[in-house]
Scaffold this active site. Structure first.
Site, mmCIF file in Angstrom:
data_model
loop_
_atom_site.group_PDB
_atom_site.id
_atom_site.type_symbol
_atom_site.label_atom_id
_atom_site.label_comp_id
_atom_site.label_asym_id
_atom_site.label_seq_id
_atom_site.Cartn_x
_atom_site.Cartn_y
_atom_site.Cartn_z
ATOM 1 N N ARG A 23 31.991 43.537 47.805
ATOM 2 C CA ARG A 23 32.817 44.747 47.852
ATOM 3 C C ARG A 23 31.959 46.010 47.860
ATOM 4 N NH1 ARG A 23 36.402 44.404 42.826
ATOM 5 N NH2 ARG A 23 34.436 43.585 42.062
ATOM 6 N N ASN A 41 38.912 41.990 45.171
ATOM 7 C CA ASN A 41 38.866 40.545 45.016
ATOM 8 C C ASN A 41 40.282 40.017 44.844
ATOM 9 O OD1 ASN A 41 36.076 40.373 45.074
ATOM 10 N ND2 ASN A 41 35.849 40.402 42.862
#
Length: 111
Positions: A23, A41
């Site tokens: 990320r 996530n």
């Protein structure tokens, strides 16, 4: 001066994409490209998100999500939605949304 046509596109990345700074690297790449959006996530072990920008910017990010990723990630596949034309950005920048998967798991383990 011409106007830039903006598009929005959702994505989900499969593989080893959690606990490998995916990320963080994705957000940095998106910001470098001038994209707006978010990623997070999921409980299924994937990374989902949405990105907004020009067609060229989105295509560059799609390539990164499919073939590059973070240094320790392994990308098994990516699903993209169709690019939908939009008039304005819905977010000010590209953000990492916090997921609650770790909190839920911890609460279940504690009883």
């Amino acid at each position: 001066m011409g106007t830039r046509q903006l598009y929005a596109c959702d994505f989900e990345v499969f593989g080893k994409v959690q606990r490998v700074f995916f990320r963080k690297y994705a957000a940095n790449k998106a910001k470098d490209l001038g994209l707006h959006g978010w990623c997070k996530n999921t409980l299924a072990g994937t990374v989902k998100g949405q990105m907004e920008g020009t067609q060229q910017e989105l295509n560059e990010m799609k390539h990164w999500l499919q073939y590059k990723g973070s240094p320790k990630s392994r990308i098994d596949g990516v699903n993209f939605s169709d690019m939908i034309p939009t008039n304005t950005y819905t977010l000010k920048s590209f953000e990492i949304h916090k997921d609650n998967s770790n909190n839920k798991e911890n609460k279940q383990l504690k009883g």
